[in-house]
Design a protein around this motif. Structure first.
Motif, PDB file in Angstrom:
ATOM      1  N   UNK A 185      10.854   2.231 -15.607  1.00  0.00           N
ATOM      2  CA  UNK A 185      11.213   2.565 -14.236  1.00  0.00           C
ATOM      3  C   UNK A 185      11.132   1.408 -13.267  1.00  0.00           C
ATOM      4  N   UNK A 186      10.171   0.497 -13.451  1.00  0.00           N
ATOM      5  CA  UNK A 186      10.042  -0.621 -12.532  1.00  0.00           C
ATOM      6  C   UNK A 186      11.301  -1.471 -12.519  1.00  0.00           C
TER       7      UNK A 186
ATOM      8  N   UNK B 251       0.789  -1.224   0.000  1.00  0.00           N
ATOM      9  CA  UNK B 251       0.000   0.000   0.000  1.00  0.00           C
ATOM     10  C   UNK B 251       0.818   1.269   0.000  1.00  0.00           C
ATOM     11  N   UNK B 252       2.144   1.158   0.017  1.00  0.00           N
ATOM     12  CA  UNK B 252       3.007   2.346  -0.014  1.00  0.00           C
ATOM     13  C   UNK B 252       3.059   2.946  -1.411  1.00  0.00           C
ATOM     14  N   UNK B 253       3.424   4.234  -1.509  1.00  0.00           N
ATOM     15  CA  UNK B 253       3.520   4.860  -2.831  1.00  0.00           C
ATOM     16  C   UNK B 253       4.528   4.145  -3.725  1.00  0.00           C
ATOM     17  N   UNK B 254       4.197   4.036  -4.998  1.00  0.00           N
ATOM     18  CA  UNK B 254       5.090   3.403  -5.970  1.00  0.00           C
ATOM     19  C   UNK B 254       6.344   4.261  -6.143  1.00  0.00           C
ATOM     20  N   UNK B 255       7.541   3.702  -5.984  1.00  0.00           N
ATOM     21  CA  UNK B 255       8.774   4.499  -6.050  1.00  0.00           C
ATOM     22  C   UNK B 255       9.110   5.025  -7.448  1.00  0.00           C
ATOM     23  N   UNK B 256       8.580   4.425  -8.499  1.00  0.00           N
ATOM     24  CA  UNK B 256       8.938   4.846  -9.854  1.00  0.00           C
ATOM     25  C   UNK B 256       7.773   5.489 -10.614  1.00  0.00           C
TER      26      UNK B 256
ATOM     27  N   UNK C 104       2.631  -3.157  -9.453  1.00  0.00           N
ATOM     28  CA  UNK C 104       3.219  -4.463  -9.735  1.00  0.00           C
ATOM     29  C   UNK C 104       2.195  -5.465 -10.255  1.00  0.00           C
ATOM     30  N   UNK C 105       0.914  -5.143 -10.114  1.00  0.00           N
ATOM     31  CA  UNK C 105      -0.136  -6.026 -10.616  1.00  0.00           C
ATOM     32  C   UNK C 105      -0.622  -5.621 -12.007  1.00  0.00           C
ATOM     33  N   UNK C 106       0.059  -4.697 -12.662  1.00  0.00           N
ATOM     34  CA  UNK C 106      -0.315  -4.341 -14.037  1.00  0.00           C
ATOM     35  C   UNK C 106      -0.364  -5.613 -14.881  1.00  0.00           C
ATOM     36  N   UNK C 107      -1.479  -5.872 -15.578  1.00  0.00           N
ATOM     37  CA  UNK C 107      -1.617  -7.142 -16.311  1.00  0.00           C
ATOM     38  C   UNK C 107      -0.635  -7.277 -17.475  1.00  0.00           C
TER      39      UNK C 107
ATOM     40  N   UNK D  39      -0.188   3.133  -5.771  1.00  0.00           N
ATOM     41  CA  UNK D  39       0.390   2.234  -4.775  1.00  0.00           C
ATOM     42  C   UNK D  39       1.326   1.214  -5.426  1.00  0.00           C
ATOM     43  N   UNK D  40       2.303   0.803  -4.674  1.00  0.00           N
ATOM     44  CA  UNK D  40       3.280  -0.172  -5.158  1.00  0.00           C
ATOM     45  C   UNK D  40       2.609  -1.467  -5.604  1.00  0.00           C
TER      46      UNK D  40
END
Length: 348
Positions: free
Chosen positions: A280-281, A210-215, A224-227, A219-220
């Motif tokens: 970025x990921x 639930x933290x902000x996505x660093x890139x 990371x769950x982008x299909x 949310x992180x």
């Protein structure tokens, strides 16, 4: 006088048949929306029927593929964001089918859990239906397995099975030769491979889902769950132009292991790592986990989800067609004499 006694029911043992029936009714509209020429039956039978002649084939060769989503499911389970993993499941199968030159026709799923939660299961299967509809294939059946004691509370597993077809003689790879051009189609992030390493790096970073996505934004866990990207429709259209000799779906093993799978003996490839920008990921994963470039290229797609091997004379037309279909395309290298993958330049 003896007392009457009621025996133990299946529901008391942990399997709710009524919930399973409710799920089938819930997902029927989603499955029906994937109907395409050739489908002969809907959900509810003991098997799915498909008519190849009605689908337009005269001398077809069937191609089958099966896959899962891997430990990306752990993030979906922990966050409760489950709709996208259905798309992942379809993509991992149908993207493989087109690499053989086949058009995906129909799909079946296997969903297993310890206790069936109808709403969660429905979101997953509806995601599968969206992936099928976007790929032009029909969701014609599946299996929901409720298995108490086999999975911890809230956990589930997924597997998918896709069948496609091509006209005889249309199989790929075919005719790959020295000098052929490599076109790279951009990925939509990590897709569905390498998540055991992803999860380890997130653990090391000290961040939560639930933290902000660093890139990027949001949310992180959501990022990371982008299909997984579905390449089916653009690639099938480009195949009709002629000149495509091979296709490599960049999954486990990355560019390093997957591109050589479409090469005949005696040929390798040179790939220019400066031909595209590393998303970025992957920069964040590499920096946070201290991942060396060779490990990155062998574990993740590194920003390229599909590689298209094309005749140099047709490269421009195919590149334009793919771009017009919505793909981000880069000329990333060429086929050379030798073996394996030789990288030029640097990603990091």
């Amino acid at each position: 006088m003896s007392e009457s006694r009621t025996g133990i029911t299946y529901a008391e043992a942990g399997v709710d048949i009524d919930a399973g029936n409710a799920l089938v009714e819930r997902i029927k509209p989603a499955a029906a929306a994937t109907k395409r020429p050739g489908v002969m039956s809907g959900l509810g039978g003991f098997g799915g029927l498909f008519d190849l002649r009605a689908a337009g084939f005269s001398d077809p060769v069937l191609v089958a593929a099966t896959d899962g989503v891997g430990t990306k499911l752990r993030i979906a389970i922990d966050t409760g964001i489950v709709a996208g993993v259905g798309v992942d499941l379809v993509a991992m199968c149908v993207n493989d089918l087109i690499c053989q030159g086949a058009e995906p026709l129909f799909f079946l799923d296997y969903f297993a859990t310890g206790k069936l939660e109808v709403e969660k299961a429905a979101r997953i299967v509806e995601g599968i239906a969206r992936g099928c509809a976007a790929s032009g294939c029909a969701l014609i059946g599946g299996e929901t397995a409720e298995m108490p004691g086999m999975y911890p509370a809230g956990d589930f597993d997924l597997a998918g099975f896709a069948v496609g077809a091509m006209e005889r003689g249309g199989d790929l790879p075919k005719g790959v030769a020295e000098g052929d051009v490599l076109l790279g189609l951009a990925s939509d992030g990590v897709h569905s491979n390498g998540y055991s390493l992803v999860r380890r790096i997130v653990e090391v970073s000290g961040l939560g889902w639930g933290d902000p996505c660093p890139w990027g934004e949001g949310m992180l866990g959501v990022a990371l769950l982008a299909p997984t990207r579905l390449y089916v429709r653009p690639v099938l259209a480009a195949l009709g132009l002629g000149g495509i000799k091979g296709l490599a779906h960049i999954t486990g093993g990355g560019l390093t292991e997957n591109v050589p799978r479409v090469l005949p003996a005696g040929l390798g490839v040179e790939i220019d790592l400066g031909a595209w920008d590393l998303p970025g990921v992957f920069r964040w994963l590499a920096a946070t986990g201290g991942i060396a470039e060779p490990e990155l290229l062998k574990t993740f797609n590194s920003g390229i989800g599909m590689v298209v091997v094309v005749d140099p004379a047709r490269a421009g037309a195919i590149e334009t067609a793919l771009a017009e279909a919505g793909e981000s395309v880069a000329r990333i290298g060429r086929v050379v004499a030798g073996a394996g993958v030789r990288y030029e330049g640097r990603l990091l």
